[in-house]
Scaffold this motif. Structure first.
Motif, mmCIF file in Angstrom:
data_model
loop_
_atom_site.group_PDB
_atom_site.id
_atom_site.type_symbol
_atom_site.label_atom_id
_atom_site.label_comp_id
_atom_site.label_asym_id
_atom_site.label_seq_id
_atom_site.Cartn_x
_atom_site.Cartn_y
_atom_site.Cartn_z
ATOM 1 N N VAL A 10 -93.113 19.102 -23.656
ATOM 2 C CA VAL A 10 -91.749 19.639 -23.542
ATOM 3 C C VAL A 10 -91.779 20.995 -22.841
ATOM 4 C CG1 VAL A 10 -89.787 20.534 -24.874
ATOM 5 C CG2 VAL A 10 -90.825 18.341 -25.486
ATOM 6 N N MET A 11 -92.694 21.878 -23.227
ATOM 7 C CA MET A 11 -92.776 23.204 -22.595
ATOM 8 C C MET A 11 -93.188 23.094 -21.121
ATOM 9 S SD MET A 11 -91.633 25.224 -24.768
ATOM 10 C CE MET A 11 -91.995 26.817 -24.127
ATOM 11 N N THR A 12 -94.094 22.180 -20.808
ATOM 12 C CA THR A 12 -94.484 21.975 -19.409
ATOM 13 C C THR A 12 -93.296 21.510 -18.590
ATOM 14 O OG1 THR A 12 -96.769 21.475 -20.024
ATOM 15 C CG2 THR A 12 -96.028 20.708 -17.864
ATOM 16 N N ALA A 13 -92.544 20.567 -19.105
ATOM 17 C CA ALA A 13 -91.361 20.072 -18.391
ATOM 18 C C ALA A 13 -90.306 21.173 -18.258
ATOM 19 C CB ALA A 13 -90.776 18.864 -19.115
ATOM 20 N N LEU A 14 -90.083 21.928 -19.327
ATOM 21 C CA LEU A 14 -89.096 23.006 -19.300
ATOM 22 C C LEU A 14 -89.470 24.075 -18.272
ATOM 23 C CD1 LEU A 14 -86.590 24.420 -20.551
ATOM 24 C CD2 LEU A 14 -88.214 25.566 -22.080
ATOM 25 N N PHE A 15 -90.710 24.540 -18.314
ATOM 26 C CA PHE A 15 -91.137 25.583 -17.378
ATOM 27 C C PHE A 15 -91.199 25.076 -15.938
ATOM 28 C CE2 PHE A 15 -92.710 27.910 -21.179
ATOM 29 C CZ PHE A 15 -91.955 29.055 -20.984
ATOM 30 N N THR A 16 -91.487 23.802 -15.761
ATOM 31 C CA THR A 16 -91.458 23.230 -14.423
ATOM 32 C C THR A 16 -90.042 23.250 -13.870
ATOM 33 O OG1 THR A 16 -93.370 21.828 -14.860
ATOM 34 C CG2 THR A 16 -91.917 21.149 -13.060
ATOM 35 N N LEU A 17 -89.077 22.876 -14.689
ATOM 36 C CA LEU A 17 -87.675 22.902 -14.255
ATOM 37 C C LEU A 17 -87.181 24.333 -14.013
ATOM 38 C CD1 LEU A 17 -86.070 20.162 -16.528
ATOM 39 C CD2 LEU A 17 -86.428 20.072 -14.060
ATOM 40 N N VAL A 18 -87.494 25.238 -14.920
ATOM 41 C CA VAL A 18 -87.002 26.610 -14.796
ATOM 42 C C VAL A 18 -87.704 27.348 -13.660
ATOM 43 C CG1 VAL A 18 -86.886 28.855 -15.952
ATOM 44 C CG2 VAL A 18 -86.238 26.783 -17.189
ATOM 45 N N LEU A 19 -89.034 27.350 -13.680
ATOM 46 C CA LEU A 19 -89.785 28.149 -12.713
ATOM 47 C C LEU A 19 -90.063 27.415 -11.398
ATOM 48 C CD1 LEU A 19 -92.313 29.818 -15.162
ATOM 49 C CD2 LEU A 19 -90.190 30.768 -14.247
ATOM 50 N N GLY A 20 -90.035 26.109 -11.427
ATOM 51 C CA GLY A 20 -90.319 25.346 -10.212
ATOM 52 C C GLY A 20 -89.076 24.895 -9.472
ATOM 53 N N LEU A 21 -87.925 24.910 -10.131
ATOM 54 C CA LEU A 21 -86.703 24.433 -9.494
ATOM 55 C C LEU A 21 -85.566 25.459 -9.594
ATOM 56 C CD1 LEU A 21 -85.458 21.998 -8.030
ATOM 57 C CD2 LEU A 21 -84.729 21.153 -10.255
ATOM 58 N N ALA A 22 -85.176 25.822 -10.811
ATOM 59 C CA ALA A 22 -84.015 26.702 -10.994
ATOM 60 C C ALA A 22 -84.245 28.085 -10.388
ATOM 61 C CB ALA A 22 -83.670 26.812 -12.476
ATOM 62 N N TYR A 23 -85.366 28.713 -10.683
ATOM 63 C CA TYR A 23 -85.629 30.061 -10.173
ATOM 64 C C TYR A 23 -85.708 30.079 -8.639
ATOM 65 C CZ TYR A 23 -87.876 34.528 -9.311
ATOM 66 O OH TYR A 23 -88.187 35.762 -8.819
ATOM 67 N N PRO A 24 -86.492 29.194 -7.987
ATOM 68 C CA PRO A 24 -86.506 29.202 -6.514
ATOM 69 C C PRO A 24 -85.135 28.949 -5.899
ATOM 70 C CG PRO A 24 -88.376 27.963 -7.332
ATOM 71 C CD PRO A 24 -87.500 28.266 -8.510
ATOM 72 N N ALA A 26 -82.215 29.710 -7.237
ATOM 73 C CA ALA A 26 -81.404 30.911 -7.463
ATOM 74 C C ALA A 26 -81.782 32.013 -6.485
ATOM 75 C CB ALA A 26 -81.574 31.400 -8.904
ATOM 76 N N ILE A 27 -83.065 32.242 -6.279
ATOM 77 C CA ILE A 27 -83.516 33.287 -5.359
ATOM 78 C C ILE A 27 -83.127 32.927 -3.924
ATOM 79 C CG2 ILE A 27 -85.561 34.399 -4.392
ATOM 80 C CD1 ILE A 27 -84.695 35.417 -7.144
ATOM 81 N N THR A 28 -83.249 31.664 -3.549
ATOM 82 C CA THR A 28 -82.851 31.231 -2.208
ATOM 83 C C THR A 28 -81.353 31.438 -2.007
ATOM 84 O OG1 THR A 28 -84.630 29.615 -2.113
ATOM 85 C CG2 THR A 28 -82.786 29.274 -0.605
ATOM 86 N N GLY A 29 -80.540 31.076 -2.993
ATOM 87 C CA GLY A 29 -79.101 31.286 -2.910
ATOM 88 C C GLY A 29 -78.744 32.765 -2.828
ATOM 89 N N PHE A 30 -79.415 33.582 -3.630
ATOM 90 C CA PHE A 30 -79.200 35.033 -3.605
ATOM 91 C C PHE A 30 -79.541 35.589 -2.226
ATOM 92 C CE2 PHE A 30 -81.126 39.268 -4.200
ATOM 93 C CZ PHE A 30 -80.044 39.953 -4.739
ATOM 94 N N ALA A 31 -80.678 35.206 -1.675
ATOM 95 C CA ALA A 31 -81.102 35.696 -0.359
ATOM 96 C C ALA A 31 -80.150 35.222 0.733
ATOM 97 C CB ALA A 31 -82.523 35.227 -0.053
ATOM 98 N N GLN A 32 -79.738 33.971 0.688
ATOM 99 C CA GLN A 32 -78.818 33.445 1.698
ATOM 100 C C GLN A 32 -77.463 34.146 1.624
ATOM 101 O OE1 GLN A 32 -79.164 31.397 4.243
ATOM 102 N NE2 GLN A 32 -81.277 30.852 3.838
ATOM 103 N N GLY A 33 -77.025 34.477 0.421
ATOM 104 C CA GLY A 33 -75.734 35.123 0.246
ATOM 105 C C GLY A 33 -75.732 36.584 0.678
ATOM 106 N N LEU A 34 -76.769 37.324 0.332
ATOM 107 C CA LEU A 34 -76.791 38.757 0.620
ATOM 108 C C LEU A 34 -77.507 39.134 1.917
ATOM 109 C CD1 LEU A 34 -77.419 40.196 -2.958
ATOM 110 C CD2 LEU A 34 -75.284 40.104 -1.676
ATOM 111 N N PHE A 35 -78.535 38.380 2.278
ATOM 112 C CA PHE A 35 -79.340 38.705 3.462
ATOM 113 C C PHE A 35 -79.589 37.459 4.312
ATOM 114 C CE2 PHE A 35 -80.775 41.303 -0.180
ATOM 115 C CZ PHE A 35 -80.367 42.555 0.251
ATOM 116 N N PRO A 36 -78.550 36.846 4.853
ATOM 117 C CA PRO A 36 -78.748 35.564 5.551
ATOM 118 C C PRO A 36 -79.652 35.661 6.776
ATOM 119 C CG PRO A 36 -76.510 36.376 5.867
ATOM 120 C CD PRO A 36 -77.153 37.264 4.850
ATOM 121 N N ALA A 37 -79.554 36.720 7.564
ATOM 122 C CA ALA A 37 -80.400 36.832 8.767
ATOM 123 C C ALA A 37 -81.875 36.926 8.380
ATOM 124 C CB ALA A 37 -79.990 38.043 9.599
ATOM 125 N N GLN A 38 -82.174 37.765 7.387
ATOM 126 C CA GLN A 38 -83.558 37.924 6.960
ATOM 127 C C GLN A 38 -84.078 36.665 6.270
ATOM 128 O OE1 GLN A 38 -81.075 40.037 6.478
ATOM 129 N NE2 GLN A 38 -81.716 42.130 6.906
#
Length: 189
Positions: A10-24, A26-38
């Motif tokens: 359960v913890m492996t699946a949870l951390f895979t979803l959070v750190l392997g999918l949700a976090y990347p 979120a960071i990609t969306g944040f970067a695209q929204g605030l710094f699209p050229a970079q």
């Protein structure tokens, strides 16, 4: 054993979803929204919309009317897929021979007896997009002659594209080769 295995799965699946999918995502969306050229590689486009390069990745310019970048040890030169230094030590005869050949060619081209270090040394990545203002100024006469401009006109373009150190003290003054060459093209056209 199942009592210990279930929480691990359960913890492996949870951390895979959070750190392997949700976090990347979120960071990609944040970067695209605030710094699209970079976030999209700091791509530089021409008037027709075609990509001419990136302001963060060096590329070769060999024509006399352009600023020449520093040497590259990345693959066959400015190959982003083979980014690296040469890994040749300061006492390596191959490195000494390459530097001597490059220095002799630049001295013959410019008449200078003393050269800035970046004129003959590659950066650690081999993809450095910038050169020192001293190396850019050293090339001004050649560029002016090739383009039919005055040295002062070329030097003015170089001066306008000289970036200062971050906060006035982090890093060195630098000239982005691609952006300066684009400005030289705009001046001529």
């Amino acid at each position: 054993m199942l009592a210990h295995l279930r929480p691990a799965v359960v913890m492996t699946a949870l951390f895979t979803l959070v750190l392997g999918l949700a976090y990347p995502l979120a960071i990609t969306g944040f970067a695209q929204g605030l710094f699209p050229a970079q976030a999209n590689g700091s791509l530089v486009r021409g008037a027709d919309g075609a990509v001419q390069g990136s302001s963060l990745i060096g590329q070769p310019f060999a024509e006399a009317g352009y600023l020449h970048p520093r040497p590259s040890a990345a693959g066959d030169g400015y190959d982003a897929a083979a980014s690296s230094g040469s890994n040749l030590g300061p006492l390596n005869p191959d490195l000494a021979a390459r530097i001597k050949t490059d220095a002799d060619a630049i001295r013959a081209d410019t008449g200078a007896s003393v050269l800035p270090a970046d004129a003959v040394t590659a950066s650690g990545s081999g993809l450095d997009p910038d050169i020192s203002p001293a190396y850019a100024r050293l090339q001004a006469a050649r560029i002016a002659t090739a383009r039919g401009l005055t040295v002062e006109e070329v030097q003015s373009v170089i001066d306008r594209h000289t970036e200062t150190p971050l906060l006035g003290f982090i890093g060195q003054p630098r000239v982005n080769v691609l952006m300066t060459n684009r400005a030289l093209d705009a001046l001529a056209g």
